[in-house]
Design a protein around this motif. Structure first.
Motif, PDB file in Angstrom:
ATOM      1  N   VAL A  54      -6.151  -1.907  -2.567  1.00  0.00           N
ATOM      2  CA  VAL A  54      -6.456  -2.540  -1.439  1.00  0.00           C
ATOM      3  C   VAL A  54      -7.422  -3.988  -1.510  1.00  0.00           C
ATOM      4  CG1 VAL A  54      -8.149  -1.844   0.492  1.00  0.00           C
ATOM      5  CG2 VAL A  54      -6.795  -0.290  -0.654  1.00  0.00           C
ATOM      6  N   SER A  55      -6.940  -4.884  -0.675  1.00  0.00           N
ATOM      7  CA  SER A  55      -7.509  -6.191  -0.899  1.00  0.00           C
ATOM      8  C   SER A  55      -8.940  -6.104  -0.343  1.00  0.00           C
ATOM      9  CB  SER A  55      -6.644  -7.226  -0.156  1.00  0.00           C
ATOM     10  OG  SER A  55      -6.988  -7.177   1.109  1.00  0.00           O
ATOM     11  N   ALA A  56      -9.648  -7.329  -0.737  1.00  0.00           N
ATOM     12  CA  ALA A  56     -10.957  -7.607  -0.207  1.00  0.00           C
ATOM     13  C   ALA A  56     -11.031  -7.705   1.102  1.00  0.00           C
ATOM     14  CB  ALA A  56     -11.648  -8.718  -1.016  1.00  0.00           C
ATOM     15  N   LYS A  57      -9.863  -8.503   1.671  1.00  0.00           N
ATOM     16  CA  LYS A  57      -9.911  -8.879   3.087  1.00  0.00           C
ATOM     17  C   LYS A  57      -9.621  -7.571   3.853  1.00  0.00           C
ATOM     18  CE  LYS A  57      -8.548 -13.688   2.791  1.00  0.00           C
ATOM     19  NZ  LYS A  57      -7.355 -14.927   2.719  1.00  0.00           N
ATOM     20  N   ALA A  58      -8.987  -6.752   3.182  1.00  0.00           N
ATOM     21  CA  ALA A  58      -8.703  -5.302   3.941  1.00  0.00           C
ATOM     22  C   ALA A  58     -10.052  -4.426   4.291  1.00  0.00           C
ATOM     23  CB  ALA A  58      -7.520  -4.360   3.383  1.00  0.00           C
ATOM     24  N   LEU A  59     -10.813  -4.658   3.218  1.00  0.00           N
ATOM     25  CA  LEU A  59     -11.914  -3.868   3.190  1.00  0.00           C
ATOM     26  C   LEU A  59     -12.970  -4.407   4.100  1.00  0.00           C
ATOM     27  CD1 LEU A  59     -12.625  -3.172  -0.830  1.00  0.00           C
ATOM     28  CD2 LEU A  59     -11.970  -1.669   1.182  1.00  0.00           C
ATOM     29  N   GLN A  60     -13.017  -6.059   4.371  1.00  0.00           N
ATOM     30  CA  GLN A  60     -13.705  -6.631   5.201  1.00  0.00           C
ATOM     31  C   GLN A  60     -13.361  -6.162   6.549  1.00  0.00           C
ATOM     32  OE1 GLN A  60     -12.802 -10.425   3.110  1.00  0.00           O
ATOM     33  NE2 GLN A  60     -15.057 -10.917   3.790  1.00  0.00           N
ATOM     34  N   THR A 111      -1.959  -6.626   5.222  1.00  0.00           N
ATOM     35  CA  THR A 111      -2.927  -7.059   4.098  1.00  0.00           C
ATOM     36  C   THR A 111      -2.230  -7.089   2.929  1.00  0.00           C
ATOM     37  OG1 THR A 111      -4.146  -4.999   3.747  1.00  0.00           O
ATOM     38  CG2 THR A 111      -4.918  -6.197   5.776  1.00  0.00           C
ATOM     39  N   THR A 112      -0.912  -6.752   2.911  1.00  0.00           N
ATOM     40  CA  THR A 112      -0.169  -6.796   1.268  1.00  0.00           C
ATOM     41  C   THR A 112       0.235  -8.273   1.052  1.00  0.00           C
ATOM     42  OG1 THR A 112       2.056  -6.089   2.333  1.00  0.00           O
ATOM     43  CG2 THR A 112       0.471  -4.367   1.683  1.00  0.00           C
ATOM     44  N   CYS A 113      -0.061  -9.261   1.816  1.00  0.00           N
ATOM     45  CA  CYS A 113       0.543 -10.563   1.731  1.00  0.00           C
ATOM     46  C   CYS A 113      -0.711 -11.629   1.798  1.00  0.00           C
ATOM     47  CB  CYS A 113       1.592 -11.088   2.299  1.00  0.00           C
ATOM     48  SG  CYS A 113       1.213 -10.653   4.242  1.00  0.00           S
ATOM     49  N   LEU A 130      -7.354  -1.612  15.083  1.00  0.00           N
ATOM     50  CA  LEU A 130      -6.837  -2.536  14.143  1.00  0.00           C
ATOM     51  C   LEU A 130      -6.182  -1.554  13.102  1.00  0.00           C
ATOM     52  CD1 LEU A 130      -6.378  -5.313  12.771  1.00  0.00           C
ATOM     53  CD2 LEU A 130      -8.435  -5.083  11.786  1.00  0.00           C
ATOM     54  N   THR A 131      -4.810  -1.738  12.932  1.00  0.00           N
ATOM     55  CA  THR A 131      -4.190  -1.024  11.929  1.00  0.00           C
ATOM     56  C   THR A 131      -3.847  -1.816  10.765  1.00  0.00           C
ATOM     57  OG1 THR A 131      -2.892   0.602  13.427  1.00  0.00           O
ATOM     58  CG2 THR A 131      -1.868  -0.115  11.444  1.00  0.00           C
ATOM     59  N   LEU A 132      -4.230  -1.600   9.555  1.00  0.00           N
ATOM     60  CA  LEU A 132      -3.964  -2.144   8.414  1.00  0.00           C
ATOM     61  C   LEU A 132      -2.887  -1.775   7.506  1.00  0.00           C
ATOM     62  CD1 LEU A 132      -7.759  -2.428   7.362  1.00  0.00           C
ATOM     63  CD2 LEU A 132      -6.443  -4.261   8.588  1.00  0.00           C
ATOM     64  N   ILE A 133      -1.927  -2.713   7.199  1.00  0.00           N
ATOM     65  CA  ILE A 133      -0.920  -2.304   6.327  1.00  0.00           C
ATOM     66  C   ILE A 133      -1.189  -2.404   5.150  1.00  0.00           C
ATOM     67  CG2 ILE A 133       1.678  -2.869   5.816  1.00  0.00           C
ATOM     68  CD1 ILE A 133       1.381  -1.754   8.648  1.00  0.00           C
ATOM     69  N   MET A 134      -1.175  -1.356   4.080  1.00  0.00           N
ATOM     70  CA  MET A 134      -1.742  -1.441   2.838  1.00  0.00           C
ATOM     71  C   MET A 134      -0.789  -0.593   1.801  1.00  0.00           C
ATOM     72  SD  MET A 134      -5.618  -0.765   3.536  1.00  0.00           S
ATOM     73  CE  MET A 134      -5.416   0.750   4.735  1.00  0.00           C
ATOM     74  N   GLN A 135      -0.722  -0.854   0.713  1.00  0.00           N
ATOM     75  CA  GLN A 135      -0.067  -0.190  -0.213  1.00  0.00           C
ATOM     76  C   GLN A 135      -0.394   1.490  -0.454  1.00  0.00           C
ATOM     77  OE1 GLN A 135       2.608  -1.131  -2.042  1.00  0.00           O
ATOM     78  NE2 GLN A 135       2.503  -3.494  -1.567  1.00  0.00           N
ATOM     79  N   ALA A 136       0.484   2.464  -0.158  1.00  0.00           N
ATOM     80  CA  ALA A 136       0.405   3.561   0.120  1.00  0.00           C
ATOM     81  C   ALA A 136       0.419   4.321  -1.524  1.00  0.00           C
ATOM     82  CB  ALA A 136       1.395   4.315   0.831  1.00  0.00           C
ATOM     83  N   LYS A 137      -0.560   5.235  -1.396  1.00  0.00           N
ATOM     84  CA  LYS A 137      -0.220   5.865  -2.805  1.00  0.00           C
ATOM     85  C   LYS A 137       0.856   6.703  -3.173  1.00  0.00           C
ATOM     86  CE  LYS A 137      -5.490   6.468  -4.027  1.00  0.00           C
ATOM     87  NZ  LYS A 137      -6.524   7.295  -4.166  1.00  0.00           N
ATOM     88  N   PRO A 138       1.437   6.590  -4.383  1.00  0.00           N
ATOM     89  CA  PRO A 138       2.965   7.323  -4.593  1.00  0.00           C
ATOM     90  C   PRO A 138       2.771   8.757  -4.218  1.00  0.00           C
ATOM     91  CG  PRO A 138       2.242   5.933  -6.301  1.00  0.00           C
ATOM     92  CD  PRO A 138       1.057   6.019  -5.469  1.00  0.00           C
ATOM     93  N   GLU A 139       3.787   9.331  -3.384  1.00  0.00           N
ATOM     94  CA  GLU A 139       3.869  10.659  -3.394  1.00  0.00           C
ATOM     95  C   GLU A 139       2.655  11.194  -2.515  1.00  0.00           C
ATOM     96  OE1 GLU A 139       4.630  12.874  -7.042  1.00  0.00           O
ATOM     97  OE2 GLU A 139       6.407  11.389  -7.273  1.00  0.00           O
ATOM     98  N   THR A 140       2.148  10.513  -1.558  1.00  0.00           N
ATOM     99  CA  THR A 140       1.014  10.655  -0.520  1.00  0.00           C
ATOM    100  C   THR A 140       1.477  11.088   0.878  1.00  0.00           C
ATOM    101  OG1 THR A 140      -0.581   9.405  -1.731  1.00  0.00           O
ATOM    102  CG2 THR A 140      -1.148  10.074   0.572  1.00  0.00           C
ATOM    103  N   PHE A 141       2.208  10.354   1.487  1.00  0.00           N
ATOM    104  CA  PHE A 141       2.809  10.561   2.646  1.00  0.00           C
ATOM    105  C   PHE A 141       4.343  11.082   2.540  1.00  0.00           C
ATOM    106  CE2 PHE A 141      -0.375   7.196   3.394  1.00  0.00           C
ATOM    107  CZ  PHE A 141      -1.206   7.845   4.032  1.00  0.00           C
ATOM    108  N   ALA A 142       4.970  11.768   3.785  1.00  0.00           N
ATOM    109  CA  ALA A 142       6.242  12.021   3.848  1.00  0.00           C
ATOM    110  C   ALA A 142       7.074  10.709   4.046  1.00  0.00           C
ATOM    111  CB  ALA A 142       6.266  12.882   4.899  1.00  0.00           C
ATOM    112  N   SER A 143       8.199  10.791   3.418  1.00  0.00           N
ATOM    113  CA  SER A 143       8.925   9.675   3.297  1.00  0.00           C
ATOM    114  C   SER A 143       9.184   9.140   4.788  1.00  0.00           C
ATOM    115  CB  SER A 143      10.043   9.732   2.538  1.00  0.00           C
ATOM    116  OG  SER A 143      11.003  10.882   3.233  1.00  0.00           O
ATOM    117  N   ASN A 144       9.254   9.873   5.715  1.00  0.00           N
ATOM    118  CA  ASN A 144       9.730   9.609   7.143  1.00  0.00           C
ATOM    119  C   ASN A 144       8.596   9.140   7.771  1.00  0.00           C
ATOM    120  OD1 ASN A 144       8.381  12.155   7.104  1.00  0.00           O
ATOM    121  ND2 ASN A 144       9.939  12.971   8.572  1.00  0.00           N
ATOM    122  N   VAL A 145       7.386   8.978   7.421  1.00  0.00           N
ATOM    123  CA  VAL A 145       6.137   8.224   7.864  1.00  0.00           C
ATOM    124  C   VAL A 145       6.214   6.771   7.682  1.00  0.00           C
ATOM    125  CG1 VAL A 145       3.642   7.986   7.603  1.00  0.00           C
ATOM    126  CG2 VAL A 145       4.399  10.157   7.732  1.00  0.00           C
TER     127      VAL A 145
END
Length: 330
Positions: A83-89, A189-191, A99-114
């Motif tokens: 999670v970037s510093a800007k996402a935390l801000q 926020t991944t870029c 506000l929805t934030l796009i972030m890196q998902a932890k592996p095997e956390t969410f169903a793949s269709n999400v």
């Protein structure tokens, strides 16, 4: 097979209404509930079969990812990584909120269709007492796209949900009218710099005040989108919708032209047009309700007067352009 629907008014029997919703969600069912933006169609975001019921009820394309709703920043951080510093801000500045934030998902956390099999996920904390209490009670991340038939106007009232979802889902938690009326702003926020993938109530200027420069996406129609609202036609009423330059004389001529061909015209605008067969208000808060009202008439065509150069209405223009499939009356 049709599903018998229950509409529960949380103001009538609050504790039992939440208990019913929580029980259904934990058993893998889909429940509609209000947020401050629009009504969402919620299911356990870790349960593939439960999430599949969302896609089935909506008729939603499988490559259109879902936004996950959680009850707090602390909960969100359990499901994402790097999670970037800007996402935390942004979390600190805008959550709970639209506000929805796009972030890196932890592996095997969410169903793949999400996530549509992406490594990223969109997450937000809704700013609505019903949504927050439901999330706190269920203690699950909820995938929750808008509770409408895919491609149609989003619901801002429980009866809008019932119109689209009757027989498809078991329960609507009725929390009254939504406040904002359009979906959340989505920020990737991944870029670097971060990119607004979908405009909403929280503006580019507000975000830049917190984290500095952000870019605006030009769209993504060819690849798997990171956010809802990027690839497919959305929010469309039954009658064809056309945008038209907001000039009184031009609009009146367009109404007369269509009526001379034996067609009936609805106008959604800040101004009433006596020549039109139907008039409905136009603002961010009531856009979807007005589009749904148009569907209840026998209008053959809908006109939406807008200023194409108006930079202060990015979110409204975004929804109108998608609802019109970028058609302008000329």
């Amino acid at each position: 097979m049709k599903t018998e629907m229950i509409v529960v008014d949380k103001n009538v029997d609050e504790e039992n209404s939440y208990a019913q919703a929580v029980e259904m969600l934990k058993s893998g069912e889909v429940v509609a509930f209000p947020t401050e933006t629009v009504y969402g169609l919620g299911a356990d975001a870790t349960n593939f079969e439960a999430v599949s019921k969302i896609f089935e009820a909506k008729g939603r394309p499988a490559d259109n990812p879902l936004i996950v709703h959680v009850d707090s920043k602390e909960s969100a951080l359990n499901y994402v990584q790097e999670v970037s510093a800007k996402a935390l801000q942004c979390m600190d500045a805008f959550w709970p909120g639209a506000l929805t934030l796009i972030m890196q998902a932890k592996p095997e956390t969410f169903a793949s269709n999400v996530t549509a099999n992406l490594q990223t996920v969109g997450v937000r904390v809704p700013n609505h007492p019903v949504a927050l209490k439901l999330l706190q009670e269920v203690q699950l991340p909820l995938a929750a796209p808008s509770a409408n038939t895919s491609g149609k106007p989003s619901p801002t009232l429980a009866h809008h949900v019932r119109h689209d979802m009757d027989g498809k889902i078991p329960l609507i938690l009725d929390g009254g009218a939504t406040e904002i009326g359009i979906e959340s702003t989505v920020l990737d926020t991944t870029c670097e710099p971060p990119v607004i993938l979908r405009p909403g109530k929280i503006t580019k200027e507000q975000i830049e005040h917190v984290i500095g420069t952000v870019r605006t996406s030009s769209g993504n129609k060819d690849n798997v989108p990171k956010s809802p609202g990027m690839k497919y036609m959305h929010y469309a009423p039954t009658a064809p919708l056309y945008l038209i330059e907001d000039e009184k004389g031009l609009i009146e001529k367009a109404i007369q032209y269509v009526q001379e061909k034996g067609k009936r015209v609805a106008v959604i605008s800040e101004t009433d047009y006596p020549l039109a067969d139907f008039n409905f208000p136009l603002s961010m808060e009531n856009l979807y309700a007005s589009l749904r009202e148009c569907d209840l008439t026998d209008a053959d065509l809908i006109l939406a007067p807008v200023k194409s150069s108006d930079q202060d209405q990015d979110a409204l223009m975004n929804r109108l352009e998608k609802a019109a499939d970028h058609k302008w009356f000329s």
